[in-house]
Structures are given as C-alpha cells and as structure tokens.
Motif scaffolding. Structure first.
Motif, PDB file in Angstrom:
ATOM      1  N   GLY A 111       0.824  -1.213   0.000  1.00 14.00           N
ATOM      2  CA  GLY A 111       0.000   0.000   0.000  1.00 14.00           C
ATOM      3  C   GLY A 111       0.854   1.257   0.000  1.00 14.00           C
ATOM      4  O   GLY A 111       0.600   2.204  -0.750  1.00 14.00           O
ATOM      5  N   ALA A 112       1.898   1.283   0.836  1.00 18.05           N
ATOM      6  CA  ALA A 112       2.796   2.440   0.874  1.00 18.05           C
ATOM      7  C   ALA A 112       3.502   2.629  -0.461  1.00 18.05           C
ATOM      8  O   ALA A 112       3.690   3.760  -0.932  1.00 18.05           O
ATOM      9  CB  ALA A 112       3.814   2.260   1.996  1.00 18.05           C
ATOM     10  N   ALA A 113       3.893   1.529  -1.101  1.00 19.50           N
ATOM     11  CA  ALA A 113       4.564   1.619  -2.409  1.00 19.50           C
ATOM     12  C   ALA A 113       3.632   2.217  -3.453  1.00 19.50           C
ATOM     13  O   ALA A 113       4.053   3.044  -4.286  1.00 19.50           O
ATOM     14  CB  ALA A 113       5.036   0.238  -2.853  1.00 19.50           C
ATOM     15  N   LEU A 114       2.368   1.842  -3.442  1.00 20.54           N
ATOM     16  CA  LEU A 114       1.412   2.358  -4.428  1.00 20.54           C
ATOM     17  C   LEU A 114       1.153   3.852  -4.227  1.00 20.54           C
ATOM     18  O   LEU A 114       1.040   4.611  -5.203  1.00 20.54           O
ATOM     19  CB  LEU A 114       0.101   1.582  -4.341  1.00 20.54           C
ATOM     20  CG  LEU A 114       0.158   0.132  -4.825  1.00 20.54           C
ATOM     21  CD1 LEU A 114      -1.113  -0.615  -4.444  1.00 20.54           C
ATOM     22  CD2 LEU A 114       0.376   0.073  -6.342  1.00 20.54           C
ATOM     23  N   VAL A 115       1.053   4.279  -2.982  1.00 20.19           N
ATOM     24  CA  VAL A 115       0.840   5.706  -2.712  1.00 20.19           C
ATOM     25  C   VAL A 115       2.058   6.513  -3.157  1.00 20.19           C
ATOM     26  O   VAL A 115       1.930   7.558  -3.809  1.00 20.19           O
ATOM     27  CB  VAL A 115       0.549   5.938  -1.219  1.00 20.19           C
ATOM     28  CG1 VAL A 115       0.484   7.433  -0.914  1.00 20.19           C
ATOM     29  CG2 VAL A 115      -0.765   5.260  -0.817  1.00 20.19           C
ATOM     30  N   ALA A 116       3.261   6.038  -2.818  1.00 20.67           N
ATOM     31  CA  ALA A 116       4.478   6.738  -3.225  1.00 20.67           C
ATOM     32  C   ALA A 116       4.614   6.769  -4.750  1.00 20.67           C
ATOM     33  O   ALA A 116       5.026   7.783  -5.331  1.00 20.67           O
ATOM     34  CB  ALA A 116       5.699   6.067  -2.600  1.00 20.67           C
ATOM     35  N   ALA A 117       4.264   5.666  -5.407  1.00 21.54           N
ATOM     36  CA  ALA A 117       4.355   5.611  -6.873  1.00 21.54           C
ATOM     37  C   ALA A 117       3.433   6.638  -7.520  1.00 21.54           C
ATOM     38  O   ALA A 117       3.806   7.276  -8.516  1.00 21.54           O
ATOM     39  CB  ALA A 117       3.999   4.206  -7.358  1.00 21.54           C
ATOM     40  N   ALA A 118       2.232   6.804  -6.970  1.00 16.08           N
ATOM     41  CA  ALA A 118       1.305   7.780  -7.537  1.00 16.08           C
ATOM     42  C   ALA A 118       1.863   9.194  -7.439  1.00 16.08           C
ATOM     43  O   ALA A 118       1.745   9.993  -8.383  1.00 16.08           O
ATOM     44  CB  ALA A 118      -0.041   7.691  -6.821  1.00 16.08           C
ATOM     45  N   ALA A 119       2.478   9.509  -6.302  1.00 15.49           N
ATOM     46  CA  ALA A 119       3.072  10.837  -6.155  1.00 15.49           C
ATOM     47  C   ALA A 119       4.212  11.040  -7.144  1.00 15.49           C
ATOM     48  O   ALA A 119       4.309  12.089  -7.802  1.00 15.49           O
ATOM     49  CB  ALA A 119       3.567  11.026  -4.721  1.00 15.49           C
ATOM     50  N   LEU A 120       5.078  10.047  -7.299  1.00 13.19           N
ATOM     51  CA  LEU A 120       6.200  10.165  -8.229  1.00 13.19           C
ATOM     52  C   LEU A 120       5.724  10.284  -9.674  1.00 13.19           C
ATOM     53  O   LEU A 120       6.337  11.001 -10.483  1.00 13.19           O
ATOM     54  CB  LEU A 120       7.125   8.958  -8.078  1.00 13.19           C
ATOM     55  CG  LEU A 120       7.891   8.856  -6.754  1.00 13.19           C
ATOM     56  CD1 LEU A 120       8.670   7.548  -6.696  1.00 13.19           C
ATOM     57  CD2 LEU A 120       8.833  10.035  -6.571  1.00 13.19           C
ATOM     58  N   THR A 121       4.643   9.596 -10.014  1.00 16.26           N
ATOM     59  CA  THR A 121       4.104   9.694 -11.367  1.00 16.26           C
ATOM     60  C   THR A 121       3.675  11.114 -11.689  1.00 16.26           C
ATOM     61  O   THR A 121       3.996  11.658 -12.760  1.00 16.26           O
ATOM     62  CB  THR A 121       2.909   8.742 -11.535  1.00 16.26           C
ATOM     63  OG1 THR A 121       3.364   7.393 -11.405  1.00 16.26           O
ATOM     64  CG2 THR A 121       2.249   8.918 -12.898  1.00 16.26           C
ATOM     65  N   ARG A 122       2.946  11.752 -10.783  1.00 18.57           N
ATOM     66  CA  ARG A 122       2.480  13.112 -11.047  1.00 18.57           C
ATOM     67  C   ARG A 122       3.667  14.075 -11.161  1.00 18.57           C
ATOM     68  O   ARG A 122       3.681  14.943 -12.035  1.00 18.57           O
ATOM     69  CB  ARG A 122       1.527  13.576  -9.950  1.00 18.57           C
ATOM     70  CG  ARG A 122       0.338  12.652  -9.671  1.00 18.57           C
ATOM     71  CD  ARG A 122      -0.501  12.379 -10.895  1.00 18.57           C
ATOM     72  NE  ARG A 122      -1.525  11.387 -10.652  1.00 18.57           N
ATOM     73  CZ  ARG A 122      -2.797  11.655 -10.419  1.00 18.57           C
ATOM     74  NH1 ARG A 122      -3.206  12.901 -10.412  1.00 18.57           N
ATOM     75  NH2 ARG A 122      -3.660  10.680 -10.216  1.00 18.57           N
ATOM     76  N   PHE A 123       4.652  13.932 -10.288  1.00 16.41           N
ATOM     77  CA  PHE A 123       5.816  14.819 -10.357  1.00 16.41           C
ATOM     78  C   PHE A 123       6.620  14.541 -11.627  1.00 16.41           C
ATOM     79  O   PHE A 123       7.171  15.467 -12.235  1.00 16.41           O
ATOM     80  CB  PHE A 123       6.686  14.657  -9.115  1.00 16.41           C
ATOM     81  CG  PHE A 123       6.217  15.470  -7.940  1.00 16.41           C
ATOM     82  CD1 PHE A 123       6.751  16.726  -7.693  1.00 16.41           C
ATOM     83  CD2 PHE A 123       5.241  14.992  -7.083  1.00 16.41           C
ATOM     84  CE1 PHE A 123       6.315  17.487  -6.622  1.00 16.41           C
ATOM     85  CE2 PHE A 123       4.797  15.743  -6.005  1.00 16.41           C
ATOM     86  CZ  PHE A 123       5.334  17.000  -5.774  1.00 16.41           C
TER      87      PHE A 123
END
Length: 360
Positions: A317-329
């Motif tokens: 779950g933490a990996a998916l949340v972090a991945a979403a943030a990195l995608t937008r940036f």
C-alpha cells in the motif's frame, strides 16, 4: 505569460551577414527551413542542416515560456487523484458492507482534499482567486469546469467523512439527532462524491494537455488514463495500509487494475509520441517515472501476494501511494523540460508541414 506562450524575440543582423542571421553565423530556423524546402523541390537533396539534427531559436532562447507553476501543482494533482480514488473505493466498501475500509477511505479522501485545496490556493497566492473562478462556468475551459467539479466534490466528501464520527456522538439532544441523521447524509454524500470522482481524478490531465507545452499536449489521449490509474492505485494503497485484511480483497484487485492502467498508458506516453516522448525518459522526469514504475509493479505484486500478511499488505500500500506521487511529479517535470528545449516545438511542427505538403 502562462504555460506555453511563445517568445517574442526578434532576429538581429550580424555584421556582413544575412538579415535576420543568428549569432554564430546561423540563419534562423524559419529561413533555414524555407531554404530546405526550396532545395527539396529542386531535387538537390537535403542540406547539411536537415530537420531532425539541430534546432535553435532566436538567440538560443526557448520558443515557449516554460510553466511558471511550482511544486504545489504536481502535489495538487496527486492529492486530488488520491481524494477521488478514495471516494470511489469508499462507496464500494459501503455497498459491500466493509465499514472499516469505508471509514479509512472516507477519512483519507477528506484529508487529501484538504491538502489539495491548500496546494491550489497556495499556488494561486490568494484564496479569493478560487472564489472568483466560480463567478463563471465555461464548458470549453478545463480550469473553469475543474473549479466547479471541486466545488461539488469537496463538500460531498467532507459530509461523508464527518458521518464516520456519528457513533461517537451522544444519543440525546441535538447531537442525538445529528447521530441519527449523519449516517443517511453520509451515504448520500458518499455516493455523490463517488459519481463526481472520475472527473476529479482526470480533469487535471485534460488541463495540462490543453496547453501548448509539447510533451503534455501530444499526450492528451493517454494522460487521463495515467492519472485515473494512478488515482485508483493510490486509493487502494490507502485501503491496504489502513483496513483489516478481511476487508481488503476488493482493494487488492483494484490496485492491480489501476496499476495496469497506469503502466500501459505511461508506457505509451514515454515511447509512442516520437520526439516529444524523450523528456519523459531523460533527466529528472525519467528518474521519477522509472522509480514510480518500479514501485507500482512492486505494490501491485504485494497486493496480490500479501493478502494473508498484514506487513506485506501495508508495504505494498505504501509503495502504491508513493508511486502515484512520483508519477504526477514525473509527468510535471517532463512537460517543463519539453517547454524549455525548442527542439520539441520545432521538430513536430516541421513534420506536420512536411506531411501536409507531401499530401498535396
């Protein structure tokens, strides 16, 4: 000037050179391209300065003005997507009788929406600028429509989240009435927020694709799918982090679906747009998007394999949340990089000119 405005610079005259010649003895790109077309028509073959090799604008300045947005904007993209995905997941949890997951995702939606509002207002500079955008409704403007979408989604997600505190209220008096009314209001508001959520998750992709920034504009068919998949995956990540394992089955499946949508659309953005895909593979944008891809794959795999492990479920779950943030940036940085380099504006324009003249 806003993102995507053209540079107003003019060419000068070098001593003993061609009128409009650039410093360094090179002709402006427009003159060189006309000479190239004339030489093509005579059958002399392409000159040494053939389109596709090197391109410079007047005085080496960018043709477009790069976006002036700061990092508040990609953070706003991320938190808005997280809020939208969480609202959709909360509605599903309510329909299927998963109260713990519904509570976690409703509260996550409210928190993310609050953060999103802060980032937007901080970038605007003054809170009343958001209010002023509500004075008109322009269907052809992604910004105008996005403002109204947020104005509808925000209160609905807030009421749904507040309804989760109803069991803690006293049973008598005015608060007792609120205790009985809030669950009904929360259910209605939660479904309304879920209905609006797809637009909240994707309107920011439409917004940046509507600019002249090359790597954003050319990605208009794929960016909404990147943002929608990212929103679903990050919301599922929140559920995997906060909900008990007994209730996270749908979140695990939605995490895989959202990750697959994001990965497929991101692959097309990074590889299927010709030269304007380059900024997404290079520099800071490339590093961010590669990290996001790795975390997305790891998070989706953990969501499938960790259904019996609380630790693995939380880590995925933490990996998916972090991945979403990195995608937008990463998407944000790729667009900014494409606006700064005139090559990404000139080459596609020349290709379109060649295609149109060749079709005649």
């Amino acid at each position: 000037m806003s993102a995507g405005e053209t540079d107003g610079g003019h060419a000068g005259r070098e001593p003993g050179g061609h009128a409009g010649q650039e410093s360094g003895g090179r002709l402006p790109v427009g003159v060189r391209f006309r000479e190239y077309q004339a030489r093509r028509g005579r059958g002399d073959g392409p000159p040494a300065d053939e389109p596709g090799r090197e391109f410079r604008s007047y005085y080496g300045r960018p043709i477009l003005k790069a976006p002036v947005w700061k990092r508040d904007i990609p953070a706003y993209f991320f938190t808005g997507g997280l809020a939208a995905g969480s609202s959709m997941l909360a509605a599903g949890a309510d329909l299927t009788g998963r109260p713990a997951m519904r509570r976690a995702t409703r509260l996550a939606s409210l928190a993310a929406m609050g953060a999103s509002t802060y980032f937007l207002i901080h970038d605007l500079g003054r809170p009343n600028r958001f209010h002023h955008m509500l004075r008109i409704a322009k269907p052809t403007s992604p910004m105008s429509m996005g403002t109204w979408i947020l104005a509808l989604f925000g209160p609905a997600s807030g009421i749904a989240a507040v309804a989760e505190v109803a069991p803690a209220l006293p049973r008598r008096g005015v608060l007792g009435l609120a205790r009985r009314a809030l669950p009904v209001a929360g259910t209605t508001a939660g479904y309304l927020a879920a209905a609006v959520a797809p637009a909240v998750a994707t309107y920011t992709a439409v917004l940046i694709a509507d600019t002249a920034v090359p790597s954003w504009h050319e990605a208009y068919p794929q960016l909404p799918f990147v943002f929608a998949g990212s929103a679903l995956a990050s919301a599922s990540g929140v559920a995997l982090l906060a909900a008990p394992l007994a209730e996270t089955g749908p979140a695990s499946r939605l995490a895989v679906a959202g990750a697959a949508m994001e990965l497929v659309a991101s692959h097309r953005v990074e590889n299927a747009m010709g030269i304007v895909s380059e900024p997404y593979r290079q520099g800071r944008a490339g590093r961010l998007l590669r990290a996001a891809r790795g975390l997305t794959v790891a998070g989706a795999a953990g969501a499938v394999l960790g259904r019996r492990s609380r630790l693995v479920s939380a880590l995925s779950g933490a990996a998916l949340v972090a991945a979403a943030a990195l995608t937008r940036f990463g998407v944000f940085e790729g667009g900014v990089a494409s606006a700064k380099d005139p090559k990404y504006t000139v080459v596609p324009q020349r290709q379109r000119v060649e295609e149109s003249t060749g079709a005649r």
